[in-house]
Design an enzyme around this catalytic site. Structure first.
Site, PDB file in Angstrom:
ATOM      1  N   SER A   1       0.837  -1.213   0.000  1.00 20.80           N
ATOM      2  CA  SER A   1       0.000   0.000   0.000  1.00 20.80           C
ATOM      3  C   SER A   1       0.866   1.255   0.000  1.00 20.80           C
ATOM      4  O   SER A   1       0.602   2.216  -0.723  1.00 20.80           O
ATOM      5  CB  SER A   1      -0.894   0.027   1.248  1.00 20.80           C
ATOM      6  OG  SER A   1      -1.886  -0.953   1.153  1.00 20.80           O
TER       7      SER A   1
ATOM      8  N   ARG B   1       1.557   4.414  -3.020  1.00 19.97           N
ATOM      9  CA  ARG B   1       1.318   5.837  -2.747  1.00 19.97           C
ATOM     10  C   ARG B   1       2.590   6.656  -2.938  1.00 19.97           C
ATOM     11  O   ARG B   1       2.557   7.739  -3.517  1.00 19.97           O
ATOM     12  CB  ARG B   1       0.765   5.992  -1.322  1.00 19.97           C
ATOM     13  CG  ARG B   1      -0.723   5.561  -1.275  1.00 19.97           C
ATOM     14  CD  ARG B   1      -1.065   4.923   0.034  1.00 19.97           C
ATOM     15  NE  ARG B   1      -2.488   4.677   0.196  1.00 19.97           N
ATOM     16  CZ  ARG B   1      -3.104   3.526  -0.118  1.00 19.97           C
ATOM     17  NH1 ARG B   1      -2.429   2.530  -0.647  1.00 19.97           N
ATOM     18  NH2 ARG B   1      -4.401   3.400   0.087  1.00 19.97           N
TER      19      ARG B   1
ATOM     20  N   ASP C   1      -7.443  -7.894   4.255  1.00 18.94           N
ATOM     21  CA  ASP C   1      -6.495  -8.689   3.460  1.00 18.94           C
ATOM     22  C   ASP C   1      -6.000  -9.921   4.208  1.00 18.94           C
ATOM     23  O   ASP C   1      -5.412 -10.826   3.607  1.00 18.94           O
ATOM     24  CB  ASP C   1      -5.297  -7.829   3.041  1.00 18.94           C
ATOM     25  CG  ASP C   1      -5.708  -6.738   2.056  1.00 18.94           C
ATOM     26  OD1 ASP C   1      -6.760  -6.887   1.411  1.00 18.94           O
ATOM     27  OD2 ASP C   1      -4.971  -5.742   1.937  1.00 18.94           O
TER      28      ASP C   1
END
Ligand code: S3P
Length: 436
Positions: free
Chosen positions: A23, A27, A320
């Site tokens: 993640s 970004r 997840d």
């Protein structure tokens, strides 16, 4: 299609590093491409997903140089991206597609965003709807699926009450907000991972948080001088990848595993609370704060797992990790029940049906429900080896490799290279730590 054979293990032993957090890597890569100058991103994720993001940012004009796990990205400022004549390919990565949709909506060029068969089946209406409220011109198949055609245009800030708890939707709106006039706000119904907010702050954007509401001002809105500054950043290890090792080590009494440099952001660590409640023996060591994120080592030993129910506001925080938790069910005292998790059906695979199907192949007793499943515990019998069909889903492949370690006989994971979507060296590392 490469198969991996999983032999039963006696225990897991040793030290291991995780790839950079997926993640956070997405970004940092996107923001570095919007920044002025060259950013250096160390321990960048090896995941195929994050490399999809890198190739999209490169197709949009950022200079991307990867050397081992260090990635250097040179951007030409927030308004410096260029249109790509080719469709941008997000591969298997929902995060790439949804976050990039937010950025592309506010550019002065048009883009086409596509992905693999799995990604083309995943819902995009959740980002199309709020972006349209901002004035975006986005089209998709059946108004919901990739390929997406995005004609960049001038956006207007909105106050968005998210109907669902999704970090990807939140992030898409906030990133579009950078290119909108005025102050964009997003209110989430339940907490989700906050890496976008933290990464924006690292790159110099002022982000205001008030309860469940996050606000930022568009870069051109009376704030024209604000640009994103290139940064030198370290990506922490991926906790969602570490979970497979936490689970595997927990299964055997004599295990002793140390996982170095794991990201322990509180919006990600609910899984550690779940493990603790189940009786796992996991210790956080050497915690430190780095670039807005928290990092530490995890020491895990074998334990007798109790099992339990996972439901409600906790679900988005462990979304997840649910395939791994479900696959641990047959090794627990009370079994595992997952509720309120219909979202699992629209992940890289239908994870409720994929988990149920593969658990049954191993002889587990499973009740599949629309929003989750119930997996019977140890009393329902020991699992036996099976041929596992991960349905192209990295987390299913890894969860069942772990289950296979504690089953009777040699299991086979079909199409095992799909693990590379998040963790290319997973099987090598698991085999290195497993004592047989
Ligand atoms: C992610 C958010 C979560 C998660 C996904 C990564 C992110 O998805 O399941 O693997 O990086 O923002 P949702 O935001 O759709 O819940």
């Amino acid at each position: 299609m490469k198969k991996e054979t999983i032999q039963p293990a006696k225990y897991l032993n040793g030290a291991v590093e995780m790839p950079g957090d997926k993640s956070i890597s997405h970004r940092y890569a996107m923001l570095a491409a919007l920044a002025q100058g060259t950013s250096e991103l160390r321990h960048f994720s090896a995941a195929a997903d994050c490399h999809s993001t890198l190739s999209c940012m490169s197709a949009l004009g950022a200079e991307v140089k990867a050397e081992k796990d260090t990635v250097r990205i040179t951007g030409r400022g927030a308004h410096g991206l260029k249109g790509s004549w080719r469709a941008l390919d997000a591969g298997n990565s929902g995060t790439t597609m949804r976050l990039l949709a937010g950025i592309l909506a506010g550019q002065n060029f048009s883009s086409k965003l596509t992905g693999d068969d799995s990604l083309q089946k995943r819902p995009m209406k959740r980002v199309i709807a709020p972006l349209r409220k901002m004035g975006a011109d986005i089209r998709g198949r059946d108004d919901n699926f990739a390929p997406l055609e995005i004609r960049g245009t001038k956006l207007t800030a909105i106050d968005y009450q998210m109907p669902m708890a999704s970090a990807q939707v939140k992030s898409a709106v906030l990133l579009a907000g950078l290119f909108a006039d005025g102050v964009t706000s997003v209110t989430e119904p339940a907490r989700t991972r906050d890496h976008t907010e933290l990464a924006l702050e690292e790159f110099g954007v002022n982000v205001e948080k008030n309860g469940q509401t996050i606000r930022l001002r568009g870069l051109a809105g009376g704030n024209g001088s604000v640009t994103l500054a290139a940064k030198s950043l370290d990506v922490p290890g991926d906790l969602s990848s570490a979970v497979f090792f936490l689970a595997a080590a927990s299964l055997f009494q004599d295990s002793n595993v140390l996982i170095h440099n794991v990201g322990l952001n509180p919006t990600r660590t609910a899984i550690l609370d779940v493990f603790a409640e189940m009786g796992a023996s996991i210790q956080m060591l050497g915690l430190k704060s780095s670039q807005g994120e928290i990092i530490g080592d995890l020491a895990v030993k074998g334990a007798s797992l109790k099992g339990g129910v996972i439901a409600g506001a906790r679900i988005p925080l462990v979304i997840d990790e649910l395939p791994m938790l479900a696959a641990l069910g047959p090794f627990t005292e009370e079994g595992i029940e997952i509720r309120d998790a219909a979202e699992l059906r629209v992940k890289e695979s239908d994870r409720i049906s994929a988990v149920a199907e593969n658990l049954r192949r191993m002889g587990a007793q499973v009740e599949e429900r629309p929003d989750g499943l119930k997996v019977e515990g140890r009393r329902a019998g020991k699992l036996h080896a099976a041929e596992i069909e991960p349905q192209g889903d990295h987390r299913i492949a890894m969860a069942f490799a772990v289950a296979g370690l504690a089953a009777e006989g040699n299991s086979v994971i079909r199409d095992a290279e799909c693990a590379g979507v998040s963790f290319p060296t997973f099987f090598a590392e698991l085999n290195r730590l497993a004592e047989r």
